[in-house]
Design a protein around this motif. Sequence first.
Motif, short mmCIF file in Angstrom:
data_model
loop_
_atom_site.label_atom_id
_atom_site.label_comp_id
_atom_site.label_asym_id
_atom_site.label_seq_id
_atom_site.Cartn_x
_atom_site.Cartn_y
_atom_site.Cartn_z
N PRO A 92 53.54 10.08 67.93
CA PRO A 92 52.64 9.69 66.84
C PRO A 92 51.60 10.79 66.59
N GLN A 93 51.27 10.97 65.33
CA GLN A 93 50.23 11.92 64.96
C GLN A 93 49.89 11.68 63.50
N ASP A 94 48.61 11.76 63.19
CA ASP A 94 48.17 11.54 61.82
C ASP A 94 47.97 12.87 61.10
N ALA A 95 47.95 12.76 59.78
CA ALA A 95 47.59 13.88 58.89
C ALA A 95 48.39 15.14 59.18
N MET A 96 49.68 14.98 59.23
CA MET A 96 50.54 16.15 59.41
C MET A 96 50.98 16.64 58.03
N ASN A 97 50.66 17.88 57.72
CA ASN A 97 51.00 18.44 56.41
C ASN A 97 52.33 19.17 56.48
N VAL A 98 53.30 18.60 55.82
CA VAL A 98 54.60 19.25 55.71
C VAL A 98 54.57 20.13 54.47
N ALA A 99 54.98 21.37 54.61
CA ALA A 99 54.92 22.30 53.48
C ALA A 99 56.30 22.88 53.19
#
Lengths: 564, 192
Positions: free
Chosen positions: A309-316
């Motif tokens: 789990p992890q929040d605010a992951m920016n996939v680009a």
Amino acid sequence: MVSPAIGHAQTVTWYAGQTNNWSFGGLSLDPRCAFNTNWPTCDEFASLTTPDGTNLPFGYAGTSYSLAELTGYVTLPADTPSGMAIFTLGLTCDPGADEPCPNGGDDPYIIWQSSISVRIVGCSSPSIASVTPDGWWAGQKQNITISGGCFLPPSDSSSPSQVTLTDGAGAVTLSNVSVVSSTQITATVNVTKKAPAETVTLTVTNTSSNGASQSATASPAPVVLPVPVIKWKGNAISGDKAKNQSVIVGQPVELTTTPASLPGGFTVSGSNWTIPGTNVQQFSHPNSGIVLTPTQTNKPNTTYYWLYPQDAMNVAYTYCATDPNGNQICESPEAKAAFNAKGPGTLTLATDDSQLALVEKLDTCNPPGKLPFLEYGDLSGPAPGCGNDEGPAGIHLTVSGASSGSYVFAQVVDADVSEYTHATGPSPTSCGAHAGLDRSFPYEAVEKQNPQTAYDGPQMPLFPNALTGTRTFHASMYLLWQPDQLPGTATASIPVPIGRQDWQFIATAVENAKGKWERHAILTASGDEGEGFVPSTPDDNAIYGYPQWTHLVSNVCGVSQEVQ
Amino acid sequence: MQTYLSSYRVLILSTFVALSAALSAQQARESNVQIKNGVKIYGPIRHPGATSPSFTLSIRGGDDAGTRYEFRVGSMVAITISMTNITNHDIDYSGCSWHLDSSYNYLVWDEDGKPAEKIAFGDPDLSTSSPYWSGISPGKTKTYEADLEQIYKFDRPGRYTVQVSRPDYDYLDENGKPVVIKSNTIMITIFD
């Protein structure tokens, strides 16, 4: 001897790209040094000069001479700009050692020269060889260079070349157009952020004061390369207004992108994903150990699983395009999508240690008989290979905390040694098992109706002529959690690591003075071992906290080993 | 004593031989765990009196794709066993980790049709074991990847025929013995 200049009062019109006639009349030249004679010291000269002193290239030839008229022609290159110029024609003498000038003197001199004013009508038809770059990124302001010919600079009397562009979406604007030379124009294009993939019609136009305007259109046409869009479940999830997406660890994240194709012969020729967090593309679990395939990041579409789990992951995502000439244009503006990966919550694994270390005689089947076993638990019935015994197991490990999905257990045996002492003989006997995965992945000894509970009850046969038998057993029970199948996809979810509980069983069976095995063995240790339930982390090992093994547990007790 | 020990060595291939009489009188058991006096008692699921087989068995090559049938001498010789419940109730999937899962019989023949050579595990076989009790839901399949190299020598190149069987304790023959359900046969090749 020197004729008057004919001159500036006379204005002729010449055309770029054409052969233009000229003539000088009323001449009075030394016949020895006429244009068509071979007087050795005479030489003719000609120039075409703009008012600012720039010499223009031209092709020159005289055609005929008489005392009355000198004629010839000038060929102007096609890209000669419009404007006024002076065409000068003359005859000089440069005496040599043995050859005098016609005037008999020894100094060089101009025998004759004359000029005419020329109005040059510049290129009528511009041409475009290339536009660099020919792919324009949406959302960006870019400087471009148009190469070609017959571009008219501002100094041109016909006014400078005009550059215009049109696109179907009205997403491209042009500014800072500058005709640098007859072969180069620079400009700035500004493409709106939401511009679609489209071709742009770029035209250079030369206006003409004495005829219709001439123009050229860039071919192949420049292409607007749109800002990529990341899509999930068919919806766009990137862009300024995109919201954070919520996913569950272990469920597939199947991302696609646009543009998938480009117009004008352009192709999407490269892709690059940046995916934070711990993720894998594939998970498999052969007997030789868990295999994780890294997420593929160089294709327009990708599928992967987050493991933690992890929040605010920016996939680009960015891409490159290749134009029809094979030139690669990298790299596009970034598309970003934010994800929050959720886990199953806080899971706990409780251990229930029976503290039973018993000796039980199990039923052998061929021939029927009994063989004593040291057991963790109290199992009775058939011996191994003769059917299924039954009874309480030695240890139960029960997980709780998840409201969905399923639990997956995997047990790795770290150490397992059986030792026997004998009434006679030189030394004790010891045999052990190679560490490895216990039977299969997932671990099979799980309650059918209560799959949150795994159990174990190791058994050790007791050597008929041994005095004691000691089992030292250490194992790690790994807990994994597999989320439910994600609706709308056929791609299965995978189990993700949660943590592990180490446990042990160390007991000694003792034969009494009557040659009978004592029912109750000496229990040295059992149940939890170490630091309790240890949550997995991505840094635990090379496979992100998944259980590691290279083979199944295998017995080597078939060959008795002497303990040194 | 020596005679007894020698006999014990052949237990692997005699799984189903001796339990017939007791099984015919067995009680039905719907779960692999029952609680008696607060204690969990594990045991096999039983539905005695079946009039047809409870499951099917099939085997294939051991890799994930089920396409690997060639193995180097000394390496894993893996096959994948699939057991499918063809009843409308849970069936037993209990066994014992003893070398391989001893609930299956692993039958291997060489090119001459003779039983392949097994590893000698000593006399007696002091290998430890861990029983487990599990089940398969109706229509479902469970798979097990068995490394035959753990019980067969496979130390010479050659072609071998492999079959797996398992007694069906719910489906008994006229003598009250469990019917042995057999898998398909596959050919594997061992090479240097």
